[in-house]
Scaffold this motif. Structure first.
Motif, mmCIF file in Angstrom:
data_model
loop_
_atom_site.group_PDB
_atom_site.id
_atom_site.type_symbol
_atom_site.label_atom_id
_atom_site.label_comp_id
_atom_site.label_asym_id
_atom_site.label_seq_id
_atom_site.Cartn_x
_atom_site.Cartn_y
_atom_site.Cartn_z
ATOM 1 N N ARG A 7 -11.550 58.698 68.465
ATOM 2 C CA ARG A 7 -11.213 60.024 68.962
ATOM 3 C C ARG A 7 -11.935 61.073 68.118
ATOM 4 N NH1 ARG A 7 -5.386 62.212 68.377
ATOM 5 N NH2 ARG A 7 -5.774 64.427 68.464
ATOM 6 N N PHE A 8 -11.810 60.962 66.828
ATOM 7 C CA PHE A 8 -12.475 61.931 65.960
ATOM 8 C C PHE A 8 -13.859 61.424 65.604
ATOM 9 C CE2 PHE A 8 -7.911 61.836 64.653
ATOM 10 C CZ PHE A 8 -7.527 62.911 65.431
ATOM 11 N N ASP B 49 -15.239 64.066 70.935
ATOM 12 C CA ASP B 49 -13.984 63.323 70.788
ATOM 13 C C ASP B 49 -13.863 62.397 72.003
ATOM 14 O OD1 ASP B 49 -13.725 65.515 68.923
ATOM 15 O OD2 ASP B 49 -11.570 65.123 68.878
ATOM 16 N N ASP C 175 -11.665 60.311 74.151
ATOM 17 C CA ASP C 175 -10.209 60.363 74.247
ATOM 18 C C ASP C 175 -9.601 59.119 74.865
ATOM 19 O OD1 ASP C 175 -7.845 61.556 73.721
ATOM 20 O OD2 ASP C 175 -7.843 62.895 75.452
#
Ligand code: K7E
Ligand code: CUA
Length: 656
Positions: free
Chosen positions: A178-179, A225, A227
């Motif tokens: 995600r990051f 990101d 997701d």
């Protein structure tokens, strides 16, 4: 999720205010408004079995809970990423290595997306995989024992969220970051994020026979990101789709700065092409550090191995492998219909749901209908892959699942509802409120070519006033809807453990016949097993003492031990000699800085006790196992560190 929701909330504050009042009104009106025969539909008579298993993630509990549908009854909490004193998971010597990482022993995680293994695009009920977000990991649970048997750490990842989804023959379980972070990690200014931080999409092979996981390659992507994700299936088998937000590559005040772009992307990855490239020697080995923890099914002991490198792939080195499909607006869910033709992007801040067509995507690639590129990755023209939009179906779309009749069901967090719509015509067919603020939803078999479209389970973030209050913290919950007719019908609310982010479900018949009842004592290869009372003993090796103990209704062997000294490290290796279903024994020792053990028939488990005080200290069985359970007790005599008390052990006779 919570942060993401906060940013959504900040931006659509007015709408939130509106819908909170709305929720209150709905609550009053709807309680008691269920049809009379609803109770029958969820009633499973005493002694009867549910039709479906549901595996519901625990979010911040780090675990996976097992429920029955339609009853909503909780059967088990499977410990995965968090220590669980009830089952000694992460406390006993056998399972402690399961929680080892490159950051050391990490006894907690945030578990979001369970996904059941598949064969030929159909759920096969062999394993369920789940992601740990916080210290990126993927776990595998064996559905014959309902135990976590393998955990692999994901290097170069942070907030392992677009995970853990399997391809249609479980060739891969996929884990996306995600990051974005510096890859490899290094000390650098945060403000230099843009262009320097990267996202990794990790493809983990699953051995078809034993399920062993191994990282095959990591695709190193631009610093967005990533997701959520889902595999292609059927016609799109061989591809994987990832939703992205923060294509702005912001690193601060994300609720504003990551919501600037009108469209973000769904990344389409042709993993077959990359697999071929890698099999032909492509990719670059990168030094790294990650733990691979495996529970040996013969010894029932876990080992942790630190891996030192990972194969990385630059998408620009594999032309034709990665494309970006513009998708409004900060999409969360990225869901693929059972035919594999449609990819639904749920733009959290978009008024409409965007649906891409796989066929049109291929044609766009063929015709090079591109609108530029991002770091060299072609961006497909928005209209070129667009299949259609579901117009204004609700507010704050998050996730979509599908039934077996060509319908889709999307959750809307802000307007707190599930909306049913028709795949292909994009018309809204029905809507039902959720109590409240629904996140994911699940139809058994939903992530496969063959959903079992009888029920949908909605998983809610907020339940205020739905249950008896329990102080400031109240339960999260799930809601069960019958979707067999034209209109959805709410059948049941049931509370859940932790925050239920997602679930995987399947017909009980796929799992029930394979469920193990005991461990065969003769197959027990634990190095400290005592397979009969004759094999029990106490062995001193310097300051370390190993107790080979057995347990059977209704005694321990030995039950009197002397010659233990203050400062010793005492390992209790306890084998349950029972070979009957559902006859575990427990053992606990006064003052031990660990949990009890709960030992299944035929199994050996170990706890460590470091006695600190002289005296005679009792231990006892913690599981009510027979009419004489209370008699299952024993004593250990602890002498001073320099004492000469001889080492002795016995059962049924006085020592000396
Ligand atoms: Cu809660 Cu899938 Cu982590 Cu959406 S995610 S709700
Ligand atoms: Cu054994 Cu109680």
């Amino acid at each position: 999720m919570k942060n993401l929701l906060k940013s959504t909330l900040a931006i659509v504050a007015v709408l939130v205010a509106f819908t909170s009042c709305n929720n209150g009104a709905k609550s009053g009106k709807n309680s008691g408004a269920l049809a009379n025969n609803v109770a029958e539909k969820v009633y499973v008579a005493p002694g009867e079995h549910d039709e479906f298993y549901a595996f519901i993630s625990g979010g911040f509990s780090g675990q996976l809970s097992v429920y029955g549908l339609p009853s909503g009854r909780l059967f088990k909490v499977i410990p995965v990423f968090s220590q669980d004193a009830e089952k000694a998971y992460g406390y006993n010597e056998e399972t402690k290595p399961m929680l080892n990482t490159s950051h050391g022993f990490v006894p907690w995680d945030d578990a979001h997306h369970p996904d059941i293994s598949q064969t030929n695009g159909v759920i096969d009920g062999r394993w369920v995989f789940i992601n740990g977000n916080n210290t990126p990991r993927i776990a595998k649970i064996d559905l014959s024992t309902f135990e976590t048997t393998e955990i692999i750490e994901i290097p170069n990842s942070a907030g392992n969220h677009s995970s853990s989804f399997v391809t249609e023959n479980t060739e891969y379980v996929v884990a996306g970051t995600r990051f974005s972070v510096p890859i490899p990690q290094k000390d650098m200014p945060i403000k230099d994020y843009k262009g320097n931080f990267k996202g990794s999409l990790t493809f983990i092979t699953v051995d078809p026979e034993h399920g062993n996981m191994d990282i095959k390659f990591q695709l190193i992507m631009p610093g967005f990101d990533y997701d959520l994700s889902h595999p292609g299936r059927g016609k799109s088998h061989g591809w994987f789709f990832f939703s992205t937000y923060n294509t702005e590559e912001a690193s601060t005040l994300m609720e504003v700065n990551a919501s600037q772009n009108d469209k973000d992307f769904i990344a389409a990855v042709n993993w077959k092409k990359i697999e071929e490239y890698v099999n032909n020697g492509g990719g670059t080995m990168m030094p790294t550090n990650y733990a691979h923890n495996v529970n040996d099914e013969n010894t029932h002991m876990a080992t942790s191995t630190m891996k030192k490198e990972v194969l990385t792939v630059n998408p620009l080195d594999v032309p034709g492998a990665v494309y970006l499909m513009p998708t409004p607006k900060s999409p969360h869910g990225c869901d693929v219909d059972p035919t594999g033709e449609y990819i639904v992007g749920s733009g959290k801040l978009s008024a409409n749901l965007t649906v891409h067509s796989f066929t049109k995507m291929l044609a766009a690639i063929e015709n090079e209908s591109f609108a530029g590129d991002a770091y060299g990755i072609p961006i497909i023209e928005f209209e070129a892959s667009l299949a259609g939009v579901v117009e204004q179906p609700g507010l704050g779309p998050l996730h979509t699942e599908f039934d077996d009749k060509g319908n889709a069901y999307t959750t809307f967090f802000i307007s707190s509802e599930v909306v049913k719509w028709k795949v292909g015509t994009w018309e809204v067919l029905d809507r039902q409120p959720c109590y409240y603020s629904v996140g994911h939803l699940m139809i058994p078999g939903g992530n496969s070519q063959k959903p079992f479209g009888k029920y949908v389970v909605a998983m809610n973030k907020i339940t205020k006033d739905r249950y008896l209050p329990t102080g400031p913290e109240v339960t999260q919950s799930a809601q069960l809807y019958d979707i067999s007719g034209d209109k959805m019908e709410l059948l049941l609310d049931f509370p859940t453990i932790g925050e239920p982010h997602y679930a995987a479900g399947c017909p009980a018949d796929l799992i029930k016949p394979r469920s193990k009842k005991i461990f065969n004592l003769e197959d027990n290869k634990h190095p400290y097993a005592a397979k009969s009372e004759a094999d029990t003993k106490v062995v001193r090796d310097g300051k370390t003492v190993h107790i080979y103990m057995t347990t059977i209704r209704s005694h321990f062997a030995p039950d009197n031990i002397e010659g233990i000294k203050v400062g010793d490290k005492v390992y209790f290796h306890v084998t349950n000699l029972e070979q009957d279903y559902d006859v575990p024994h427990g053992i606990s020792m006064i003052g031990a800085n660990t949990s009890e053990l709960l030992i299944m028939p035929g199994q050996t488990e170990t706890f460590l006790w470091e006695p600190k005080q002289e005296g005679v200290w009792p231990f006892y069985c913690t599981d009510f196992c027979s009419a004489l359970h209370q008699e299952m007790q024993g004593y250990v005599r602890v002498s001073a560190a320099n004492a000469n008390t001889p080492l002795k052990w016995s059962l049924g006779e006085d020592i000396e």
